[in-house]
Design a protein around this motif. Structure first.
Motif, PDB file in Angstrom:
ATOM      1  N   PHE A   1     -45.523 -52.572  33.676  1.00 47.63           N
ATOM      2  CA  PHE A   1     -46.360 -53.217  32.663  1.00 47.63           C
ATOM      3  C   PHE A   1     -47.552 -52.309  32.390  1.00 47.63           C
ATOM      4  CE2 PHE A   1     -49.812 -55.959  31.198  1.00 47.63           C
ATOM      5  CZ  PHE A   1     -49.170 -56.664  30.185  1.00 47.63           C
ATOM      6  N   GLN A   2     -47.920 -52.162  31.109  1.00 51.56           N
ATOM      7  CA  GLN A   2     -49.053 -51.322  30.723  1.00 51.56           C
ATOM      8  C   GLN A   2     -49.973 -52.107  29.790  1.00 51.56           C
ATOM      9  OE1 GLN A   2     -46.796 -46.982  31.135  1.00 51.56           O
ATOM     10  NE2 GLN A   2     -47.562 -47.602  29.143  1.00 51.56           N
ATOM     11  N   ALA A   3     -51.268 -52.160  30.165  1.00 56.79           N
ATOM     12  CA  ALA A   3     -52.284 -52.872  29.381  1.00 56.79           C
ATOM     13  C   ALA A   3     -53.210 -51.848  28.736  1.00 56.79           C
ATOM     14  CB  ALA A   3     -53.072 -53.819  30.278  1.00 56.79           C
ATOM     15  N   TYR A   4     -53.409 -51.964  27.414  1.00 61.38           N
ATOM     16  CA  TYR A   4     -54.155 -50.971  26.642  1.00 61.38           C
ATOM     17  C   TYR A   4     -55.428 -51.562  26.036  1.00 61.38           C
ATOM     18  CZ  TYR A   4     -50.328 -47.616  26.750  1.00 61.38           C
ATOM     19  OH  TYR A   4     -49.390 -46.721  27.156  1.00 61.38           O
ATOM     20  N   GLN A   5     -56.430 -50.690  25.875  1.00 59.51           N
ATOM     21  CA  GLN A   5     -57.629 -51.006  25.117  1.00 59.51           C
ATOM     22  C   GLN A   5     -57.904 -49.844  24.161  1.00 59.51           C
ATOM     23  OE1 GLN A   5     -61.735 -50.658  26.721  1.00 59.51           O
ATOM     24  NE2 GLN A   5     -61.943 -52.832  26.215  1.00 59.51           N
ATOM     25  N   ALA A   6     -58.037 -50.171  22.873  1.00 59.89           N
ATOM     26  CA  ALA A   6     -58.407 -49.187  21.856  1.00 59.89           C
ATOM     27  C   ALA A   6     -59.837 -49.477  21.415  1.00 59.89           C
ATOM     28  CB  ALA A   6     -57.463 -49.273  20.665  1.00 59.89           C
ATOM     29  N   VAL A   7     -60.680 -48.448  21.389  1.00 57.48           N
ATOM     30  CA  VAL A   7     -62.093 -48.625  21.057  1.00 57.48           C
ATOM     31  C   VAL A   7     -62.447 -47.664  19.917  1.00 57.48           C
ATOM     32  CG1 VAL A   7     -64.448 -48.700  21.935  1.00 57.48           C
ATOM     33  CG2 VAL A   7     -62.537 -49.119  23.493  1.00 57.48           C
TER      34      VAL A   7
ATOM     35  N   TRP B   1     -44.457 -54.875  28.464  1.00 60.65           N
ATOM     36  CA  TRP B   1     -43.488 -54.666  29.533  1.00 60.65           C
ATOM     37  C   TRP B   1     -42.655 -53.452  29.166  1.00 60.65           C
ATOM     38  CZ3 TRP B   1     -43.830 -56.921  34.082  1.00 60.65           C
ATOM     39  CH2 TRP B   1     -44.516 -58.127  34.175  1.00 60.65           C
ATOM     40  N   VAL B   2     -42.473 -52.544  30.122  1.00 58.14           N
ATOM     41  CA  VAL B   2     -41.854 -51.257  29.806  1.00 58.14           C
ATOM     42  C   VAL B   2     -40.719 -50.931  30.785  1.00 58.14           C
ATOM     43  CG1 VAL B   2     -43.961 -50.326  28.792  1.00 58.14           C
ATOM     44  CG2 VAL B   2     -43.524 -49.977  31.231  1.00 58.14           C
TER      45      VAL B   2
END
Length: 247
Positions: free
Chosen positions: A136-142, A175-176
């Motif tokens: 599982f990968q959680a992303y934040q774009a700023v 989910w990857v």
């Protein structure tokens, strides 16, 4: 005299039995040490384009599109038994492209993964293994705007101006599945540690819409999927085995 000889023989037998017991315990302890997994540390990079989000940003000149690369650091463990390999780890990634004082953007993520593989070589010092897994990968774009032309007093006096200079943040999670190839090398003088490489592909099971910084759903939000290539330098060691060797 017979009593003295009997006591002496009994003492020798007891000493021998104690040594055997201690030897057996030491053997079991050493066996456990070898059975424990190796601790892994990694440094590398991953390559991913978020076309959906970047397409929206492209029409807004005050924002910069996301970069397509991230530097990565990882921590985990790896175990090999009967040539079967299993590993788990945590990965941190960042594009390292943030500049708070000017127009810029950054993408960062945290990932958790579990993988399995098989050593295709019969070599004590070289391990070559294909691997596959899930995670599982959680992303934040700023997105940061250039606020250098905003007057200090306006920021001080106006809540609206204060809110307008904040960076815009979006979140997403996927989910990857993972597939790749790894190789590691051990020194005959230091069998408790190794150095190696892993490279492969990570893909998501579906597209996911970007959400607000509070992780709320947004109408008409762009969608993206994970289609990522990665490569990492892997350093592994068994600290308990190294401690043993230092005594």
């Amino acid at each position: 005299m017979k009593i003295i000889i009997t006591v002496f023989l009994a003492a020798i037998a007891a000493s021998s039995f104690a040594q055997q017991e201690n030897g057996h315990k030491m053997y079991k302890k050493d066996k456990m040490k070898y059975a424990l997994p190796s601790v892994t540390r990694s440094i590398g990079g991953s390559f991913q384009q978020f076309d959906g989000l970047n397409a929206r940003v492209a029409n807004l000149p005050q924002y910069e599109q996301l970069k397509d690369y991230t530097a990565t650091l990882g921590l985990g463990w790896m175990k090999e038994q009967n040539r079967f390999i299993s590993d788990m780890g945590i990965t941190l990634g960042s594009s390292l492209s943030r500049h708070r004082d000017e127009k810029s953007s950054t993408i960062r993520y945290i990932g958790f993964n579990a993988n399995a593989g098989y050593d295709v070589l019969k070599n004590e010092n070289i391990t070559l293994y294909p691997l596959a897994g899930i995670g599982f990968q959680a992303y934040q774009a700023v997105f940061f705007k250039d606020n250098s032309s905003v007057d200090f007093d306006d920021v001080l006096q106006s809540p609206a101006v204060q809110n307008s200079i904040h960076p815009v943040k979006f979140h997403n999670g996927f989910w990857v599945y993972r597939a790749g190839l790894g190789v590691s090398f051990k020194s005959p003088k230091h069998p408790s540690s190794s150095i190696g490489l892993q490279a492969g592909y990570t893909g998501s099971f579906q597209k996911r819409a970007w959400r607000s910084k509070e992780n709320q759903s947004l109408r008409n939000a762009p969608k993206d999927r994970i289609s990522q290539f990665y490569i990492s330098l892997i350093l592994s060691s068994k600290p308990w085995m190294m401690m043993k060797g230092s005594h």
